[in-house]
Design a protein around this motif. Structure first.
Motif, mmCIF file in Angstrom:
data_model
loop_
_atom_site.group_PDB
_atom_site.id
_atom_site.type_symbol
_atom_site.label_atom_id
_atom_site.label_comp_id
_atom_site.label_asym_id
_atom_site.label_seq_id
_atom_site.Cartn_x
_atom_site.Cartn_y
_atom_site.Cartn_z
ATOM 1 N N HIS A 58 37.863 38.501 37.443
ATOM 2 C CA HIS A 58 37.401 37.178 37.367
ATOM 3 C C HIS A 58 38.690 36.087 37.109
ATOM 4 O O HIS A 58 38.360 35.007 37.307
ATOM 5 C CB HIS A 58 36.500 37.059 36.062
ATOM 6 C CG HIS A 58 35.105 37.485 36.217
ATOM 7 N ND1 HIS A 58 34.794 39.039 36.262
ATOM 8 C CD2 HIS A 58 34.099 36.953 36.691
ATOM 9 C CE1 HIS A 58 33.661 39.043 36.417
ATOM 10 N NE2 HIS A 58 33.011 38.229 37.099
ATOM 11 N N ARG A 59 39.658 36.767 36.486
ATOM 12 C CA ARG A 59 40.687 36.068 36.649
ATOM 13 C C ARG A 59 41.492 35.377 37.833
ATOM 14 O O ARG A 59 41.586 34.309 38.146
ATOM 15 C CB ARG A 59 42.133 36.728 35.704
ATOM 16 C CG ARG A 59 43.503 36.082 35.569
ATOM 17 C CD ARG A 59 44.517 36.564 34.955
ATOM 18 N NE ARG A 59 44.643 37.945 35.377
ATOM 19 C CZ ARG A 59 45.313 38.449 36.471
ATOM 20 N NH1 ARG A 59 45.755 37.606 37.468
ATOM 21 N NH2 ARG A 59 45.376 39.705 36.866
ATOM 22 N N LEU A 60 41.263 36.524 38.743
ATOM 23 C CA LEU A 60 41.972 36.438 40.109
ATOM 24 C C LEU A 60 40.861 35.483 40.717
ATOM 25 O O LEU A 60 41.378 34.438 41.519
ATOM 26 C CB LEU A 60 41.840 37.630 40.856
ATOM 27 C CG LEU A 60 43.025 38.821 40.454
ATOM 28 C CD1 LEU A 60 42.558 39.956 41.199
ATOM 29 C CD2 LEU A 60 44.219 38.217 40.907
ATOM 30 N N GLU A 61 39.535 35.467 40.681
ATOM 31 C CA GLU A 61 38.702 34.577 41.140
ATOM 32 C C GLU A 61 39.128 33.231 40.784
ATOM 33 O O GLU A 61 38.900 32.227 41.453
ATOM 34 C CB GLU A 61 37.240 34.892 40.868
ATOM 35 C CG GLU A 61 36.269 34.109 41.541
ATOM 36 C CD GLU A 61 34.753 34.420 40.887
ATOM 37 O OE1 GLU A 61 34.050 34.582 41.685
ATOM 38 O OE2 GLU A 61 34.538 34.592 39.762
ATOM 39 N N GLU A 78 41.770 32.046 39.790
ATOM 40 C CA GLU A 78 43.065 31.487 40.446
ATOM 41 C C GLU A 78 42.873 31.428 42.016
ATOM 42 O O GLU A 78 43.992 30.953 42.609
ATOM 43 C CB GLU A 78 44.047 32.672 40.244
ATOM 44 C CG GLU A 78 44.386 32.772 38.495
ATOM 45 C CD GLU A 78 45.315 34.010 38.287
ATOM 46 O OE1 GLU A 78 45.717 34.745 39.189
ATOM 47 O OE2 GLU A 78 45.785 34.208 37.215
ATOM 48 N N GLY A 79 41.855 31.530 42.474
ATOM 49 C CA GLY A 79 41.812 31.596 43.964
ATOM 50 C C GLY A 79 42.245 32.664 44.750
ATOM 51 O O GLY A 79 42.422 32.345 45.919
ATOM 52 N N ALA A 80 42.666 33.825 44.004
ATOM 53 C CA ALA A 80 43.253 34.982 44.810
ATOM 54 C C ALA A 80 42.246 35.900 45.140
ATOM 55 O O ALA A 80 41.215 35.821 44.634
ATOM 56 C CB ALA A 80 44.239 35.610 43.622
ATOM 57 N N ALA A 81 42.695 36.657 46.125
ATOM 58 C CA ALA A 81 41.791 37.756 46.420
ATOM 59 C C ALA A 81 41.491 38.900 45.741
ATOM 60 O O ALA A 81 42.452 39.137 44.853
ATOM 61 C CB ALA A 81 42.332 38.250 47.909
ATOM 62 N N ILE A 82 40.348 39.364 45.481
ATOM 63 C CA ILE A 82 40.203 40.461 44.572
ATOM 64 C C ILE A 82 40.031 41.735 45.413
ATOM 65 O O ILE A 82 39.246 41.768 46.554
ATOM 66 C CB ILE A 82 38.690 40.264 43.940
ATOM 67 C CG1 ILE A 82 38.742 39.071 43.315
ATOM 68 C CG2 ILE A 82 38.284 41.278 43.096
ATOM 69 C CD1 ILE A 82 37.331 38.479 42.556
ATOM 70 N N ASP A 83 40.915 42.840 45.056
ATOM 71 C CA ASP A 83 40.880 43.981 45.762
ATOM 72 C C ASP A 83 39.956 44.886 44.857
ATOM 73 O O ASP A 83 40.509 45.493 43.830
ATOM 74 C CB ASP A 83 42.244 44.619 45.972
ATOM 75 C CG ASP A 83 42.528 45.578 46.744
ATOM 76 O OD1 ASP A 83 41.496 46.120 47.515
ATOM 77 O OD2 ASP A 83 43.501 45.883 46.917
#
Length: 175
Positions: free
Chosen positions: A67-70, A72-77
């Motif tokens: 959820h932090r990555l989301e 931040e607009g970063a891809a979630i692996d």
């Protein structure tokens, strides 16, 4: 318990499973918590009750990380960088290593309490629509992914610990 389909049911499931797990964790003798006496998550491996807490902490940390990555607009692996869904035994062993330096049972339990509060707060921040209105990962909704990695592992851990405590001569008593 039925599979949650809305925010209220998800929070109830998370809280109920965690409350029941905490009742079993309270019965773990701290002097036995680090003994490698339980079947591990990878075939043929062994783990301790502390490793099992590390496993729960690891999954909760991943839910928060996704959820932090989301945000931040970063891809979630998924499930985590360097791991695939068919490598969950290896991921479990990583979780054990991540928390291995913490040699205090009470501290591990307190960390799990804190992590549980963080995940509950995360869920509180979403609407029913955001949690269950559409797929979030593959065919799974956000709520289902959270449930898969919080309430479900708590239930599994509770069963594992209760069985282990029974072999240790402790009476089964759950909340």
């Amino acid at each position: 318990m039925a599979v949650p389909t809305d925010k209220a049911a998800l929070l109830a499931a998370m809280r109920d499973e965690y409350r029941r797990l905490r009742a079993v964790l309270a019965r773990v003798p701290p002097e036995r918590a680090f003994a490698q006496e339980l079947d591990g998550h990878a075939k043929g491996s062994r783990m301790s009750a502390a490793d099992l807490l590390a496993y729960l902490l690891g999954w909760q940390a991943l839910v928060l990380k996704w959820h932090r990555l989301e945000r931040e607009g970063a891809a979630i692996d998924f499930p985590d960088a360097g791991y695939r869904w068919n490598q969950l035994g290896l991921l479990a062993q990583k979780f054990y290593r991540d928390y291995r330096e913490i040699g205090d049972w009470a501290r591990l339990c307190a960390m799990l309490d804190d992590s549980q509060r963080q995940v509950e707060a995360l869920v509180e921040g979403f609407s029913d629509q955001a949690l269950y209105g559409r797929p979030w990962y593959d065919k799974w909704t956000r709520g289902r992914m959270i449930q898969f990695n919080t309430a479900s592992p708590c239930r599994n851990a509770r069963g594992r610990l209760a069985a282990w405590l029974k072999t240790q001569g402790q009476v089964r008593a759950e909340g």
